[in-house]
Design an enzyme around this catalytic site. Structure first.
Site, PDB file in Angstrom:
ATOM      1  N   LYS A   1       0.838  -1.200   0.000  1.00  0.00           N
ATOM      2  CA  LYS A   1       0.000   0.000   0.000  1.00  0.00           C
ATOM      3  C   LYS A   1       0.873   1.251   0.000  1.00  0.00           C
ATOM      4  CE  LYS A   1      -1.712   2.938   2.844  1.00  0.00           C
ATOM      5  NZ  LYS A   1      -1.911   4.107   1.980  1.00  0.00           N
TER       6      LYS A   1
ATOM      7  N   GLU B   1       9.839  15.365  16.030  1.00  0.00           N
ATOM      8  CA  GLU B   1      10.208  15.310  14.626  1.00  0.00           C
ATOM      9  C   GLU B   1       9.357  16.299  13.834  1.00  0.00           C
ATOM     10  OE1 GLU B   1       9.023  11.858  12.292  1.00  0.00           O
ATOM     11  OE2 GLU B   1      11.061  11.793  11.535  1.00  0.00           O
TER      12      GLU B   1
ATOM     13  N   CYS C   1      13.814  10.533   6.544  1.00  0.00           N
ATOM     14  CA  CYS C   1      13.712   9.948   7.890  1.00  0.00           C
ATOM     15  C   CYS C   1      14.989  10.126   8.691  1.00  0.00           C
ATOM     16  CB  CYS C   1      13.344   8.479   7.795  1.00  0.00           C
ATOM     17  SG  CYS C   1      14.474   7.541   6.780  1.00  0.00           S
TER      18      CYS C   1
ATOM     19  N   GLU D   1       9.930   0.886  10.579  1.00  0.00           N
ATOM     20  CA  GLU D   1      10.955   1.926  10.385  1.00  0.00           C
ATOM     21  C   GLU D   1      10.251   3.249  10.644  1.00  0.00           C
ATOM     22  OE1 GLU D   1      14.086   1.602   9.521  1.00  0.00           O
ATOM     23  OE2 GLU D   1      14.289  -0.334   8.516  1.00  0.00           O
TER      24      GLU D   1
HETATM   25  P1  NAD Z   1       2.129   7.873   8.253  1.00  0.00           P
HETATM   26  O1  NAD Z   1       2.418   6.905   9.337  1.00  0.00           O
HETATM   27  O2  NAD Z   1       0.947   8.746   8.411  1.00  0.00           O
HETATM   28  O3  NAD Z   1       1.904   7.111   6.886  1.00  0.00           O
HETATM   29  C1  NAD Z   1       2.757   6.102   6.431  1.00  0.00           C
HETATM   30  C2  NAD Z   1       1.919   5.067   5.745  1.00  0.00           C
HETATM   31  O4  NAD Z   1       1.046   4.488   6.687  1.00  0.00           O
HETATM   32  C3  NAD Z   1       1.056   5.616   4.608  1.00  0.00           C
HETATM   33  O5  NAD Z   1       1.021   4.689   3.555  1.00  0.00           O
HETATM   34  C4  NAD Z   1      -0.297   5.727   5.267  1.00  0.00           C
HETATM   35  O6  NAD Z   1      -1.358   5.655   4.351  1.00  0.00           O
HETATM   36  C5  NAD Z   1      -0.279   4.544   6.188  1.00  0.00           C
HETATM   37  N1  NAD Z   1      -1.219   4.662   7.293  1.00  0.00           N
HETATM   38  C6  NAD Z   1      -1.659   5.794   7.900  1.00  0.00           C
HETATM   39  N2  NAD Z   1      -2.556   5.483   8.860  1.00  0.00           N
HETATM   40  C7  NAD Z   1      -2.680   4.140   8.875  1.00  0.00           C
HETATM   41  C8  NAD Z   1      -3.457   3.208   9.656  1.00  0.00           C
HETATM   42  N3  NAD Z   1      -4.303   3.608  10.601  1.00  0.00           N
HETATM   43  N4  NAD Z   1      -3.316   1.883   9.394  1.00  0.00           N
HETATM   44  C9  NAD Z   1      -2.475   1.449   8.446  1.00  0.00           C
HETATM   45  N5  NAD Z   1      -1.737   2.285   7.665  1.00  0.00           N
HETATM   46  C10 NAD Z   1      -1.828   3.608   7.876  1.00  0.00           C
HETATM   47  O7  NAD Z   1       3.443   8.680   8.009  1.00  0.00           O
HETATM   48  P2  NAD Z   1       3.725   9.721   6.824  1.00  0.00           P
HETATM   49  O8  NAD Z   1       3.177  11.000   7.239  1.00  0.00           O
HETATM   50  O9  NAD Z   1       3.321   9.181   5.502  1.00  0.00           O
HETATM   51  O10 NAD Z   1       5.305   9.675   6.771  1.00  0.00           O
HETATM   52  C11 NAD Z   1       6.082  10.511   7.529  1.00  0.00           C
HETATM   53  C12 NAD Z   1       6.615   9.732   8.708  1.00  0.00           C
HETATM   54  O11 NAD Z   1       7.330   8.581   8.275  1.00  0.00           O
HETATM   55  C13 NAD Z   1       7.598  10.560   9.454  1.00  0.00           C
HETATM   56  O12 NAD Z   1       7.327  10.458  10.826  1.00  0.00           O
HETATM   57  C14 NAD Z   1       8.946   9.935   9.120  1.00  0.00           C
HETATM   58  O13 NAD Z   1       9.937  10.036  10.043  1.00  0.00           O
HETATM   59  C15 NAD Z   1       8.602   8.527   8.880  1.00  0.00           C
HETATM   60  N6  NAD Z   1       9.576   7.960   7.966  1.00  0.00           N
HETATM   61  C16 NAD Z   1      10.450   7.058   8.468  1.00  0.00           C
HETATM   62  C17 NAD Z   1      11.420   6.504   7.653  1.00  0.00           C
HETATM   63  C18 NAD Z   1      12.392   5.480   8.158  1.00  0.00           C
HETATM   64  O14 NAD Z   1      13.088   4.860   7.374  1.00  0.00           O
HETATM   65  N7  NAD Z   1      12.485   5.231   9.432  1.00  0.00           N
HETATM   66  C19 NAD Z   1      11.443   6.852   6.306  1.00  0.00           C
HETATM   67  C20 NAD Z   1      10.541   7.776   5.835  1.00  0.00           C
HETATM   68  C21 NAD Z   1       9.592   8.316   6.678  1.00  0.00           C
END
Ligand code: NAD
Length: 493
Positions: A188, A397, A299, A264
């Site tokens: 997804k 963050e 990230c 992650e």
């Molecule tokens: P997010 O958690 O909102 O979304 C990430 C993914 O999870 C998306 O595909 C989203 O649709 C999905 N998602 C959201 N709610 C969900 C739920 N209730 N159930 C299942 N899936 C769900 O995060 P974001 O805003 O897309 O990304 C930014 C965050 O990701 C930041 O906090 C960043 O640090 C982190 N990030 C971490 C890394 C790493 O390698 N550690 C890399 C990139 C981003």
């Protein structure tokens, strides 16, 4: 890559996107779509299928059938490798087209997007394709009356939920080792970065990957992502995103089939500059790119700079000069160094952190919304030059182009400040003192500690967090641990 090639693609019409389920391009079961709005200019780009629970379950069922009948896992590793290498070639041939499409959807500057997105995915697929026929099982040293064999077997159906900042790079870190291992998948993409992942999955079919092996369902996290997390048929769930979502996934796994969950999550990575840094100009330059590239939406971004007090003022001045020189703007201009912020929500959040620091009396350099005639979401890099550990901008963050700079006096204080966070993804230390560099690597609690550089580590080293930055590793041969199970055969001779 030249500008005229980019310009020839920048306004190309984009057809509506569908899911890819069981080898078929299919709309949402209820016909609903989501309009993709480009952060470059706020204009609608196309639509994609807004997935339902039924769509997600259909994709999981397809992946389950594809795994259970062995259409992929029973192919010899050399056979899977052949398909994967062909797939990488097909992606490489379309790299610029994919990069521009991705930039139009998520706003990353094109120079970075090309390298970090399609070309990174190509390299990742090749790496795991080349590795899969070189992993041996084990014969253990048992009593000669017995034979102890350890097999490595694909774990089954893998669910992957990925974010919007680097969809292809982060996606490939998961799908390439999983598919090489013989698993099947349902992926997804994030709501604001879906298109290139669908296209890349279509190319897998073209390369000869059997239908049902790699399925992509687009849509919202709480619907599609939640259905993957709650499924009884997904064996392993891999995720990159926020801590809040990570927690929900763990709960869903606990309530369903106890699927293994690898997370992650975010970071608040310390970047520590000692007065004996080999070259303060270099430290300022690399640190600026370590936070401001892709508008801070990285990230591992080095978002907390800690500087030895004797060079604090000089470093801030150099950092500010580097930040001011960063060309922010149209991400499809190849000279741009920081493109658009991904969404209005993210931009408002970034500006909120900056405003709060200003109101608290901190010295803030930059950090303004940049208005462009075309519309779009742009922001200048922000430096909070005298941030304190109690400040929200020091602790939380931002995921935007906002960096804090905080002075310290001793090595011990630097370590304490570095570890004063619930996160543990990345860190850096700038010093000419070899012993100090190694002491810092040992003492800082993070998945990666850079020495005299920031970012840019290659595929051969693992990436993963400690503390609330997550568990498990992407990249390197260790990534296979998530997708290959150990099975013992205990034979009485
Ligand atoms: P997010 O958690 O909102 O979304 C990430 C993914 O999870 C998306 O595909 C989203 O649709 C999905 N998602 C959201 N709610 C969900 C739920 N209730 N159930 C299942 N899936 C769900 O995060 P974001 O805003 O897309 O990304 C930014 C965050 O990701 C930041 O906090 C960043 O640090 C982190 N990030 C971490 C890394 C790493 O390698 N550690 C890399 C990139 C981003």
């Amino acid at each position: 890559m030249n500008q005229s090639q980019i310009d020839s693609l920048r306004n190309a019409p984009v057809e509506p996107f569908h899911h890819l389920i069981d080898g078929q391009s299919v709309p949402a079961s209820d016909g609903e779509t989501t309009t993709v709005v480009s952060p470059i200019d706020g204009a609608p780009l196309t639509t994609y299928a807004r997935g339902t629970q039924a769509d997600t379950e259909a994709a999981i069922a397809a992946a389950r059938r594809a795994f259970d009948d062995g259409r992929w896992s029973d192919i010899a590793p050399t056979g899977r490798k052949k398909v994967l290498l062909k797939w990488a070639d097909l992606i490489e041939a379309k790299a610029l087209e994919l990069a521009v499409l991705g930039v139009r959807e998520n706003g990353t500057e094109i120079g970075m997007a090309l390298k970090a997105e399609p070309l990174s995915a190509v390299a990742t697929i090749r790496y795991y394709a080349e590795a899969i026929d070189k992993l041996n099982g084990e014969i253990t040293p048992t009593d000669p009356a017995f034979l102890g064999l350890v097999h490595r077997e694909p774990v089954g159906v893998v669910g992957a939920i990925v974010p919007w900042n680097f969809p292809l790079m982060i996606g490939a870190w998961k799908f390439a080792p999983a598919l090489a291992a013989g698993c099947t998948m349902v992926l997804k993409p994030a709501e604001t970065a879906s298109l290139t992942l669908v296209r890349v999955a279509q190319l897998a079919l073209e390369a000869g990957m059997p239908a049902g092996v790699f399925n992509v369902v687009t849509g919202e996290g709480p619907v599609v992502g939640a259905a993957i997390a709650a499924s009884m048929d997904v064996d392993v769930l891999v995720f990159t995103g926020s801590g809040a979502t990570g927690r929900r996934l763990l709960e869903a796994a606990a309530r369903s089939n106890l699927k293994r969950v690898y997370l992650e999550l975010g970071g608040k990575s310390p970047n520590i500059v000692f007065a004996d840094a080999p070259n303060l100009d270099d430290a300022a330059k690399v640190s600026a790119m370590g936070i401001f590239r892709n508008s801070g939406q990285v990230c591992i971004a080095g978002s907390r700079i800690l500087v030895e007090r004797s060079v604090h003022a000089a470093f801030v001045e150099k950092l500010a000069a580097q930040a001011a020189a960063i060309k922010v703007g149209d991400p499809l201009d190849s000279a741009t160094q920081a493109g658009a912020v991904n969404s209005e929500r993210q931009l408002r959040q970034n500006l909120g952190f900056v405003a709060e620091a200003r109101e608290a009396g901190r010295k803030v350099i930059g950090g303004d919304r940049i208005l462009q005639e075309t519309g779009g979401l742009y922001m200048s890099p922000a430096i909070v030059a005298d941030a304190r550990p109690e400040d929200r901008v020091f602790r939380e963050e931002v995921f935007g182009p906002v960096v804090t700079v905080t002075p310290f006096d001793t090595e011990a204080e630097a370590i304490a400040l570095a570890n004063d966070t619930s996160y543990g993804l990345a860190a850096a230390v700038w010093t000419s003192n070899l012993s100090r560099a190694h002491r810092m690597v040992r003492k800082i609690r993070a998945g990666i500690v850079h020495v005299n550089t920031y970012g840019g580590s290659d595929l051969t080293v693992p990436l993963g967090g400690v503390k609330q930055s997550g568990n498990g590793h992407d990249k390197s041969l260790h990534a296979f641990d998530k997708y290959l199970d150990l099975k013992t055969a205990w034979v009485k001779l």
